[in-house]
Design a protein around this motif. Structure first.
Motif, PDB file in Angstrom:
ATOM      1  N   GLN A 282      -0.192  -4.750  11.215  1.00  0.00           N
ATOM      2  CA  GLN A 282      -0.622  -3.367  11.446  1.00  0.00           C
ATOM      3  C   GLN A 282      -0.672  -3.056  12.933  1.00  0.00           C
TER       4      GLN A 282
ATOM      5  N   THR B 162      -6.933   2.264  12.119  1.00  0.00           N
ATOM      6  CA  THR B 162      -5.772   3.058  11.718  1.00  0.00           C
ATOM      7  C   THR B 162      -6.120   4.539  11.671  1.00  0.00           C
ATOM      8  N   ARG B 163      -7.267   4.866  11.096  1.00  0.00           N
ATOM      9  CA  ARG B 163      -7.664   6.273  10.978  1.00  0.00           C
ATOM     10  C   ARG B 163      -7.820   6.916  12.353  1.00  0.00           C
TER      11      ARG B 163
ATOM     12  N   LEU C  15     -11.364  -6.119   7.260  1.00  0.00           N
ATOM     13  CA  LEU C  15     -10.533  -5.123   6.579  1.00  0.00           C
ATOM     14  C   LEU C  15     -11.005  -3.707   6.892  1.00  0.00           C
ATOM     15  N   GLN C  16     -12.317  -3.518   6.900  1.00  0.00           N
ATOM     16  CA  GLN C  16     -12.855  -2.199   7.187  1.00  0.00           C
ATOM     17  C   GLN C  16     -12.553  -1.776   8.619  1.00  0.00           C
TER      18      GLN C  16
ATOM     19  N   ARG D 208      -4.450  -3.988   1.973  1.00  0.00           N
ATOM     20  CA  ARG D 208      -5.809  -4.408   2.356  1.00  0.00           C
ATOM     21  C   ARG D 208      -6.802  -4.151   1.223  1.00  0.00           C
ATOM     22  N   ALA D 209      -6.655  -2.993   0.576  1.00  0.00           N
ATOM     23  CA  ALA D 209      -7.538  -2.708  -0.558  1.00  0.00           C
ATOM     24  C   ALA D 209      -7.341  -3.728  -1.669  1.00  0.00           C
TER      25      ALA D 209
ATOM     26  N   ASN E  86      -1.969  -9.315   7.614  1.00  0.00           N
ATOM     27  CA  ASN E  86      -1.944  -7.868   7.432  1.00  0.00           C
ATOM     28  C   ASN E  86      -2.402  -7.154   8.695  1.00  0.00           C
TER      29      ASN E  86
ATOM     30  N   SER F  80      -8.938  -0.663   8.837  1.00  0.00           N
ATOM     31  CA  SER F  80      -8.729   0.670   8.267  1.00  0.00           C
ATOM     32  C   SER F  80      -9.272   1.751   9.192  1.00  0.00           C
ATOM     33  N   GLU F  81     -10.444   1.512   9.802  1.00  0.00           N
ATOM     34  CA  GLU F  81     -11.015   2.492  10.716  1.00  0.00           C
ATOM     35  C   GLU F  81     -10.150   2.643  11.961  1.00  0.00           C
TER      36      GLU F  81
ATOM     37  N   GLU G  41       0.915   2.929   5.418  1.00  0.00           N
ATOM     38  CA  GLU G  41       0.177   3.236   4.188  1.00  0.00           C
ATOM     39  C   GLU G  41       0.216   2.049   3.229  1.00  0.00           C
TER      40      GLU G  41
ATOM     41  N   GLY H 143      -2.298  -0.425   4.231  1.00  0.00           N
ATOM     42  CA  GLY H 143      -3.637  -0.038   3.812  1.00  0.00           C
ATOM     43  C   GLY H 143      -3.888  -0.347   2.350  1.00  0.00           C
TER      44      GLY H 143
END
Length: 869
Positions: free
Chosen positions: A631, A403-404, A396-397, A579-580, A627, A400-401, A573, A576
């Motif tokens: 993405q 995506t950023r 998951l991390q 995922r959280a 997920n 997210s990274e 979004e 994201g």
């Protein structure tokens, strides 16, 4: 006037009854047999506490509902701990001497007897919900605060019944005798009933504060829905024949009443919008529903019937008015009520989350009692769960990274925000600008420059005052030296004050140099005001250029392109946020994943149990994989859309202009910090210099005071020496024949007590200032010096009259000598009273926030204060 104030009849639940049961002896025997007598002795206090809790639950409820609620919660937590350590069942090696008996709350002749702790837990939770309902019914619901508290209590009741349904109801009714009241159907019905009553309290408060008819209608409709859901379960098996008819009648009438209330309120809003046809249809539907409900209202409370009658009258009144207006003015076709869309709703309540309140993980009871085999097995299973969670959390991390980084490469969503005029700044740059604005910004520099000017003026005035003090003493000494000639034997003032004069000269030089630095700072502020002016814009984002739309558009597709890209970013979004949520679900599942009771009663292979238990996490792992896959596809889609967007909106030119703006802001911040640091250094310099000058001024005052005392004593000696030279002069001139007569500016003679006949011992000619009393200590006041004899009728001189200048010849015979210096008549330590608002008596001038070269010279070394000699 509707029925809201008249329909507040509500229901509370009675607690289940039980019989006494001895938990102490069977549990202690189990510990002794399974572990040892030593463990049994160590658990004596816990077993006694459990016994007392069960005894308190068996007794008549405490007159305080709140105390009863706390008791039930404590006992439930204790049962959770018992469950994990004592297998209560009919099996041979379990705790098989304990049977729990509980009676049905609604049909007390029915009872359930089980050797199963789940019945005990379900019954306690049921009683907790009943207790909450009694607390809610006990509040004064004629006040706003009373209705709010009642609503909260009913929400607690709903939470307790929902917890029974989700955690204990099924376990308490499997394979053994059970009662209907703790069944899934019954506690589910009670949950909806309690929610209905909680929402009803909210509705009454909404009416009381005068909310709009539309809002009242939505809240009223949700009340009706909760009652309708409860009614649906009440009229089906197994509850259909289990409750008294009064219960069903009450819930049925409340459901109808609040449906009609919602129609009535909604009709008022429709009338204001002149939607008369729908208003008529809604009111007819409400009238029909009320008439139908009243047919089965036999035995209903009079208060509830009165509320229905009043509401019916209000509905019919509005209906008649609407029909007449439609027939005369609007002539609209009235739709069939069955064709109308459902009334809008607004739920203001939900069951209280009881998980944290009932969590027993922090309780210490029976903490020492964990079988070794179970503890080792539990540790191994926990490692397996931790490995699953760690692996999925890393995935998951990484997602997210990724995506950023990808969005930053595409300059999203900043470029999209710029199209809408919502440009943003990098976080670090925005923080720097906010720090500048908080400290006053460029617009506040003028006020700080004025502080420098004021402090410079104050220091200059203080320096001048100190110099005048020494100059005045030197002038007076020269006058007496000229008058008395060789008889005036004390050292000259210039010899004694050389060190003080040198210090004052150094201060003056420093002050001049500081003034030059001030000029440079003011020039820098003027020259850079245009550069720094951007920092005064609020918000600072308004200074950032916006992304302009194309000047010419051939097919007007820019809006569609922007809209599509925004939609894709919203989807990203949402992924994201999902995922959280998945990560939180993993953690929550682990927190609830307590397999210790199963391990303690397991007779098969632990590995088989582990595989079965760990499979609970499979569906979340699948959701995480899905997920991440979605993405990746979405990022590819966003990249293609962004390329089209960048080409159409000429994104490269916008980036260049934005970077130029960022650099301008950064340059303005750097220059502001430099100027701000220089000003801070200046303020610190002036405050420090002010302290130093004040210190020297005090030394000068001490010196002048010492010289004044010496002067007085020397005048007396000289006059006594000259007194024997001319008797005629004594008769004409007074007691001092060799001294010229004083003028009217002399002080009047002091009292006799201040002129003793014996001579005073001569004081030293110079006492170092460091030996005098310092400010802040008790200084004995000095009396006025012996004045020259003043002719009768002549008074003292005007205050502040200046003595003759230095070097002037003594006055001719018969004229008054120079006036004696008035220092002894002043306060021993004259203080400068105009230090201004910039003087910091405690040295707490704030440290400057920035680092820059100090343009101010350090003040010269000075004994005391900030300096060392």
């Amino acid at each position: 006037m509707a029925s809201s104030a008249l329909s507040n009849l509500m229901l509370a639940i009675h607690e289940k009854k039980t019989t006494s049961v001895d938990l102490y002896r069977p549990l202690r025997n189990y510990v002794t047999f399974t572990y040892s007598e030593r463990e049994a002795q160590l658990l004596e206090d816990d077993l006694e506490s459990l016994k007392q809790l069960r005894s308190d639950v068996e007794r008549i409820p405490d007159p305080s509902p709140a105390a009863r609620r706390d008791l039930l919660i404590s006992y439930y937590k204790a049962l959770c701990l018992v469950e994990t350590r004592f297998p209560i069942s009919p099996e041979k090696h379990h705790v098989n001497a304990v049977s729990f008996v509980w009676y049905d709350a609604f049909k007390q002749k029915h009872k359930s007897t089980q050797q199963n702790i789940h019945l005990e837990k379900a019954a306690v939770l049921f009683n907790l919900g009943a207790n909450y309902s009694q607390i809610g019914l006990g509040h004064d619901r004629t006040t706003v605060d009373g209705r709010r508290q009642a609503s909260h209590a009913f929400i607690g009741a709903a939470g307790a019944f929902a917890f029974v349904r989700d955690n204990e109801a099924t376990k308490a009714t499997i394979g053994q005798s059970s009662t209907v009241d703790v069944s899934v159907e019954c506690v589910g019905m009670l949950e909806r009933l309690m929610l209905a009553q909680a929402q009803e309290c909210v509705f009454e408060n909404t009416i009381a504060k005068g909310s709009t008819p539309g809002v009242c209608a939505k809240i009223a409709r949700q009340v009706g829905i909760f009652y309708e859901e409860a009614l649906a379960q009440l009229t089906c098996a197994p509850l259909k024949d289990h409750f008294e008819k009064g219960w069903i009648t009450h819930v049925q009438l409340k459901a109808a009443l609040f449906y009609c209330e919602a129609c009535y309120r909604y009709g008022i809003e429709l009338h204001e919008k002149e939607e008369i046809a729908e208003e008529i249809a809604r009111l007819r539907s409400a009238s029909s529903r009320l008439a139908e409900a009243k047919k089965s209202s036999r035995g209903a409370p009079a208060q509830l019937l009165e509320a229905m009658n009043k509401l019916e009258a209000s509905i019919n009144c509005n209906l008649d008015r609407a029909v007449k207006e439609n027939d005369r003015v609007y002539l609209m076709r009235v739709p069939n009520p069955a064709s109308l869309s459902p009334l809008p709703t607004f739920s203001m309540v939900k069951p209280m989350n009881m998980t944290e309140m009932l969590d027993a993980s922090k309780e210490k009871m029976f903490a020492i009692l964990v079988p070794d085999s179970s503890a080792k097995a539990l540790s191994r299973y926990t490692e397996m769960v931790d490995d699953v969670i760690r692996t999925q959390a890393e995935r998951l991390q990484q997602a997210s990274e990724l995506t950023r980084v990808r969005l930053k490469e595409m300059d999203l969503p900043d470029s999209i925000l710029a199209v809408d005029g919502s440009s943003t700044l990098p976080v670090d740059l925005k923080d720097d600008v906010e720090a500048v604005q908080i400290s006053g910004g460029p617009a506040g520099l003028e006020a700080e420059l004025q502080q420098l000017r004021d402090l410079k003026r104050v220091n200059h005035e203080l320096l001048v005052q100190t110099e005048e003090l020494l100059q005045k003493e030197a002038t007076e000494d020269a006058q007496f030296r000229s008058q008395f000639g060789t008889r005036w034997t004390r050292p000259q003032s210039s010899t004694l004050t050389k060190n003080l004069q040198d210090r004052l000269n150094r201060f003056a030089a420093n002050l001049k140099q500081a003034g030059e630095s001030d000029v440079k700072i003011e020039r820098s502020v003027r020259e850079n005001s245009a550069l720094m002016s951007i920092l005064d814009q609020r918000p600072i984002e308004s200074a950032v250029p916006t992304l302009a739309r194309p000047i010419m558009s051939l097919d007007a597709t820019e809006d569609a392109i922007v809209g599509t890209l925004k939609q894709s970013l919203r989807q990203l979004e949402n992924l994201g946020a999902q995922r959280a949520g998945l990560e939180d679900m993993l953690k929550e599942m682990k927190r609830k994943d307590d397999i210790l009771p199963k391990l303690m009663t397991c007779t098969g292979s632990y590995e088989d149990m582990f595989r079965k238990e760990i499979s609970k996490y499979d569906h979340i792992c699948q959701d995480i994989s899905q997920n991440i896959e979605v993405q990746e596809q979405l990022l590819m889609q966003i990249q293609a859309q962004n390329e089209e967007f960048a080409t159409l909106f000429n994104l490269e030119d916008y980036k260049a202009s934005r970077e130029k703006c960022y650099k301008q802001i950064q340059a303005g911040i750097a220059k502001y910090r430099e100027i701000k640091e220089n000003i801070n250094e200046g303020l610190k310099f002036y405050v420090t210099l002010q302290d130093a000058i004040t210190n020297v001024k005090q030394q000068c005052s001490d010196f002048v005071m010492t010289r004044s005392i010496q002067c007085r004593d020397m005048i007396e000696d000289v006059q006594r020496q000259m007194s024997g030279m001319s008797f005629q002069d004594r008769r004409n001139s007074g007691p001092y024949p060799s001294v010229h007569q004083p003028t009217a500016s002399s002080s009047p003679p002091p009292p006799e007590s201040q002129n003793p006949s014996h001579p005073h011992p001569q004081a030293p000619y110079y006492r170092p200032p460091e030996q005098l009393s310092r400010p802040g200590y008790n200084v004995p006041p000095y009396g006025p010096p012996p004045p020259y004899h003043t002719p009768h009728g002549q008074g003292p001189p005007p205050h502040g009259q200046a003595p003759p200048p230095h070097g002037q010849a003594p006055p001719p015979h018969g004229q008054a000598p120079p006036q004696y210096p008035p220092h002894a008549q002043q306060q021993p330590y004259p203080s400068w009273q105009q230090q201004g608002s910039y003087y910091d008596p405690h040295g707490q001038q704030p440290r400057p926030p920035y680092s820059a070269q100090n343009p101010y010279p350090p003040p010269p070394n000075q004994g005391g204060g900030y300096y060392r000699q």
